[in-house]
Each structure stands twice: as C-alpha cells, then as structure tokens.
Design an enzyme around this catalytic site. Structure first.
Site, PDB file in Angstrom:
ATOM      1  N   GLU A 140       7.581  10.624  -1.886  1.00 29.05           N
ATOM      2  CA  GLU A 140       7.175   9.390  -1.224  1.00 29.05           C
ATOM      3  C   GLU A 140       6.558   9.744   0.116  1.00 29.05           C
ATOM      4  O   GLU A 140       6.929  10.735   0.740  1.00 29.05           O
ATOM      5  CB  GLU A 140       8.382   8.470  -1.020  1.00 29.05           C
ATOM      6  CG  GLU A 140       9.009   7.992  -2.318  1.00 29.05           C
ATOM      7  CD  GLU A 140      10.093   6.951  -2.091  1.00 29.05           C
ATOM      8  OE1 GLU A 140       9.880   6.032  -1.277  1.00 29.05           O
ATOM      9  OE2 GLU A 140      11.153   7.069  -2.733  1.00 29.05           O
ATOM     10  N   SER A 161      12.070   4.984   1.564  1.00 30.77           N
ATOM     11  CA  SER A 161      12.405   3.581   1.801  1.00 30.77           C
ATOM     12  C   SER A 161      13.757   3.353   2.446  1.00 30.77           C
ATOM     13  O   SER A 161      13.947   2.373   3.169  1.00 30.77           O
ATOM     14  CB  SER A 161      12.335   2.810   0.482  1.00 30.77           C
ATOM     15  OG  SER A 161      13.245   3.347  -0.471  1.00 30.77           O
ATOM     16  N   HIS A 175      12.196   7.268  -5.109  1.00 30.12           N
ATOM     17  CA  HIS A 175      12.587   5.949  -5.602  1.00 30.12           C
ATOM     18  C   HIS A 175      13.084   6.014  -7.046  1.00 30.12           C
ATOM     19  O   HIS A 175      12.687   6.887  -7.829  1.00 30.12           O
ATOM     20  CB  HIS A 175      11.385   5.002  -5.512  1.00 30.12           C
ATOM     21  CG  HIS A 175      11.710   3.574  -5.759  1.00 30.12           C
ATOM     22  ND1 HIS A 175      11.593   2.993  -6.997  1.00 30.12           N
ATOM     23  CD2 HIS A 175      12.163   2.604  -4.928  1.00 30.12           C
ATOM     24  CE1 HIS A 175      11.943   1.715  -6.920  1.00 30.12           C
ATOM     25  NE2 HIS A 175      12.291   1.459  -5.671  1.00 30.12           N
ATOM     26  N   HIS A 210       5.587   2.476   1.291  1.00 32.53           N
ATOM     27  CA  HIS A 210       6.007   2.040   2.620  1.00 32.53           C
ATOM     28  C   HIS A 210       5.148   2.632   3.730  1.00 32.53           C
ATOM     29  O   HIS A 210       5.428   2.390   4.912  1.00 32.53           O
ATOM     30  CB  HIS A 210       7.472   2.411   2.849  1.00 32.53           C
ATOM     31  CG  HIS A 210       8.411   1.700   1.928  1.00 32.53           C
ATOM     32  ND1 HIS A 210       8.995   0.491   2.225  1.00 32.53           N
ATOM     33  CD2 HIS A 210       8.856   2.026   0.682  1.00 32.53           C
ATOM     34  CE1 HIS A 210       9.760   0.101   1.223  1.00 32.53           C
ATOM     35  NE2 HIS A 210       9.694   1.019   0.270  1.00 32.53           N
ATOM     36  N   ASN A 264      10.310  -6.256   3.985  1.00 32.38           N
ATOM     37  CA  ASN A 264       9.318  -5.186   3.930  1.00 32.38           C
ATOM     38  C   ASN A 264       7.911  -5.688   4.271  1.00 32.38           C
ATOM     39  O   ASN A 264       6.935  -4.960   4.118  1.00 32.38           O
ATOM     40  CB  ASN A 264       9.288  -4.559   2.536  1.00 32.38           C
ATOM     41  CG  ASN A 264      10.546  -3.765   2.241  1.00 32.38           C
ATOM     42  OD1 ASN A 264      11.194  -3.253   3.142  1.00 32.38           O
ATOM     43  ND2 ASN A 264      10.908  -3.670   0.967  1.00 32.38           N
ATOM     44  N   LYS A 270       4.664  -4.757   0.272  1.00 37.47           N
ATOM     45  CA  LYS A 270       5.147  -4.390   1.603  1.00 37.47           C
ATOM     46  C   LYS A 270       4.116  -4.818   2.655  1.00 37.47           C
ATOM     47  O   LYS A 270       4.010  -5.989   2.961  1.00 37.47           O
ATOM     48  CB  LYS A 270       5.431  -2.889   1.676  1.00 37.47           C
ATOM     49  CG  LYS A 270       6.748  -2.475   1.027  1.00 37.47           C
ATOM     50  CD  LYS A 270       6.657  -2.386  -0.464  1.00 37.47           C
ATOM     51  CE  LYS A 270       7.936  -1.907  -1.116  1.00 37.47           C
ATOM     52  NZ  LYS A 270       7.814  -1.851  -2.590  1.00 37.47           N
ATOM     53  N   ASP A 287       3.746   8.612  -3.601  1.00 36.40           N
ATOM     54  CA  ASP A 287       4.007   7.175  -3.656  1.00 36.40           C
ATOM     55  C   ASP A 287       4.090   6.698  -2.211  1.00 36.40           C
ATOM     56  O   ASP A 287       5.060   6.979  -1.511  1.00 36.40           O
ATOM     57  CB  ASP A 287       5.324   6.920  -4.401  1.00 36.40           C
ATOM     58  CG  ASP A 287       5.728   5.452  -4.417  1.00 36.40           C
ATOM     59  OD1 ASP A 287       5.082   4.645  -3.715  1.00 36.40           O
ATOM     60  OD2 ASP A 287       6.701   5.104  -5.111  1.00 36.40           O
TER      61      ASP A 287
END
Length: 394
Positions: A182, A186, A137, A214, A51, A243, A211
């Site tokens: 998110e 992910s 997540h 990523h 990541n 990440k 969130d």
C-alpha cells in the site's frame, strides 16, 4: 436447533466475550458549515473517523456535478461494461485518470476490494509468486491466499527482508513475480518506502503493484499520490474513490496489454454492473478539484501540525505525514472505553480492534479532514489528553 444456527450463536457469543463485537450505528451527516459533523441518537458529534480527507463528499461542486450527471445520463448504467454499461462519462474519466497519473490505461471498478481481487485473481497463475507487505489490506491478502500463485508475506516496510525472500527463489522462465504494497497503510497511516521497493523490484525482476487508496489525492504534486511523492512509477497502480475523491469506486492504472487482458479475463470486471455514468461524471469533477485546489492538502498539513502540538507528548500517537493519526492503546477494552468517553464529549473517534489490527494493538484511529477547523482540533487534543491520562493514571 439447526447446526448452522448453533455455530453462529457460539461464534457471536465468543466474539462478544472477547470485546470484539461490532455494531452498526445509523448516522446522519450534516451539510454546509457543519459538514465535518455527524449526528446519532439526537446527539451531534465532530467526526474524526471519516476517510473523506479532502472534504469532497459534502462539496457543493461534487454534489452539483452528480446532480447534473443524473439529469444527463440517468440513475444507473444498466449493464456490465462489456454489454451496454460503458458510457461516455466512463471513457472520459478513464482518459482523465490515465493522463493525470501517467499510465496508458485506466479501468473502473465498483470498489477497491473488487479491483484488488480482480487484479490478483486474473494476473497470477500457478507458477507465479506474490510477495505482500504484512500490513496490506484484507482484500489483497485474501486475493493472494486464494489465487493459484504462491504467496509470501514480508515484515512491514522491511526492504532487506523482501530482498532476501526474492533472492531465495530460483526464477524459472515460466514464473512471474509480483510485489504488492500500500502507498499509505490504512491503520497505521505510515507510508511505504516506495523508492527502495522500486529499486529491489527492478533488481529482482518483479512487478511492483501499489494500492494507493489512502494516498491518491492527499500526497504528491497535484495530489497524484504516494508514487509521485516518492518519484517512482509502479507497474500497476490501484486507486479508490471512497477516500479523497469523496465518492465510491476504484480504478486500476496500467499499460495497454494489462488493461486488455483484464477486460478479457477479469471476472469482477466482466460480470459486474458498471458504476452509474452519473457517478463517473461526478468523479471527473472530483479529479479536477483535487488537482486545482491545493488548499485542501495544505489545510490538512496545518491541522496535522496543530494536532501534534496540542497533544500531550506522553500519549502514544504514531506520527505520520498523512491525515491518519493512530493512537495505539493496546487493550481492546480500554480502547472502547476511551472511544465511549470521547463520544460523551461530542467527538466520534473509531475504536479499531483485532482482527482488523494485530492482537494487543487496539487503537483510536483519528482521521483529519479539510472540513475540520482549528477549534475542532483543539477540542479533540484537549479531550484526548484528559481521557487517556485518566485511563492510564486512574
């Protein structure tokens, strides 16, 4: 045999039978021109499971900054933030993040998992409701289930379904509502429709929490992330440093009142030792690099385009604008077999299986980083073309 031991052995045997058993591999990471490579059992691999999207984990600038931080501030913080663990590098990093991402305050946490759990456990109360994207997540899902609030899940990125769920609830004066998504998911690498989500949340009087573990550093102008790329501002933004920042830890970005409330009541913040000040010092440098070196994001885009061009169109690649490139195989057994064959060719590609992803969606999770080059991508695509076609046609 004690009951606990019986229970453990049965569960482990069952997981192994289902081909879902997970094992750790002790790796060595190379530096310099080979920073995109790892080694295990005396074999070298091109790493397509990291990541570290911008390649900062092995950047000489970040390594030097951490070394400088160690010389200036020592190895550890020595206490929680409210005792004596809050140092000048922490304050500088918080101010830097707030200015860059456009929030009143930033609070630092030791991990994204603890930041998400602190947020939901602290802010949600008995009469509140939280609505989560089905693919959020595990840290968010677990915190939502264990919080005193009522939690509901909506189908992945389905704005109309969320709107209907919110419409069904009669909002009382003592009830607050929170929608959580998110920015970049992910395991699928796709993006949340944040502009539409913002519109629904405003209409339904709900807070929007994003969130962006990523997305921050990878998307948007200066790497500001998913919200900036979508032209919206979340009520609360969570970013992580493991990440694109190439380090460790997380931050919650919010307004002054929310920050002060978390400082007073968030147990994950109050009772955890603060991150080392040397790490905060290095993170400040990483924040600067992300903003000042757009070539890293530009390289990711170029590598992504090359990968798509070189890969056989019959391979079930999920096309994304992010460095996460899932290839959904379905069968856990087949996915493990393909991953193993790629390792024989010197390519490390993770096999992601349930319960991390839904049943029958086991996948190869390919991640691209700025440490890769065109040769790496061509080798990966050619190997995938051959190995996957053999699996399906053999």
């Amino acid at each position: 045999m004690p009951l606990f031991s019986q229970r453990f052995r049965h569960a482990l045997a069952e997981r192994d039978k289902q081909r879902l058993y997970r094992s750790r591999t002790c790796l060595s990471r190379k530096q310099g021109n080979d920073s995109g490579h790892i080694s295990a059992d005396q074999q070298s691999f091109v790493n397509f499971s990291s990541n570290d999207y911008l390649g900062l984990a092995q950047s000489p600038e970040i390594i030097e900054a951490w070394q400088q931080g160690l010389s200036l501030y020592g190895a550890g913080s020595g206490a929680s933030p409210l005792v004596t663990g809050y140092h000048s590098p922490h304050a500088k990093l918080e101010a830097q993040l707030s200015e860059w991402l456009g929030y009143d305050r930033a609070l630092l946490f030791s991990s994204g998992f603890s930041a998400n759990q602190a947020l939901l456990f602290t802010l949600l109360q008995k009469h509140d409701s939280v609505y989560q994207d089905k693919l959020n997540h595990a840290s968010l899902m677990e915190a939502g289930m264990l919080s005193p609030a009522m939690m509901k899940r909506f189908p992945h990125n389905d704005i109309d379904a969320l709107d209907r769920l919110l419409d069904k609830q009669i909002l009382e004066s003592n009830q607050a509502r929170m929608v959580i998504t998110e920015g970049v998911f992910s395991m699928d690498g796709d993006c949340s429709p944040l502009k539409a989500l913002r519109r629904v949340c405003d209409k339904q009087k709900s807070w929007l929490v994003v969130d962006d573990a990523h997305g921050c550093g990878v998307l948007g102008d200066e790497g500001k992330g998913s919200c900036a790329a979508s032209g919206i501002k979340a009520d609360i933004l969570v970013i992580t440093f493991g990440k694109a920042f190439g380090l460790q830890g997380a931050a919650i970005l919010c307004d002054n009142d929310t920050a002060e409330y978390l400082i007073q009541f968030a147990r994950h913040f109050i009772y955890s030792t603060a991150m080392p000040p040397a790490q905060a010092y290095a993170l400040s440098k990483a924040c600067e690099v992300i903003q000042q070196q757009p070539w890293r994001r530009e390289k990711l885009t170029a590598l992504s385009d090359l990968f798509t061009q070189q890969l056989d169109s019959a391979i079930p690649l999920q096309h994304t604008i992010t460095p996460i490139k899932p290839i959904v195989i379905g069968s856990s057994e087949q996915t493990i077999a393909i991953s193993g064959q790629l390792k024989h060719r010197g390519l490390w590609v993770g096999a992601i299986r349930p319960p991390t992803v839904p049943q029958n969606t086991a996948r190869l999770r390919v991640t691209l980083t700025a440490t890769h080059n065109d040769k790496d991508i061509r080798l990966l695509a050619a190997s995938l073309n051959e190995v996957i076609n053999e699996q399906y046609n053999g």
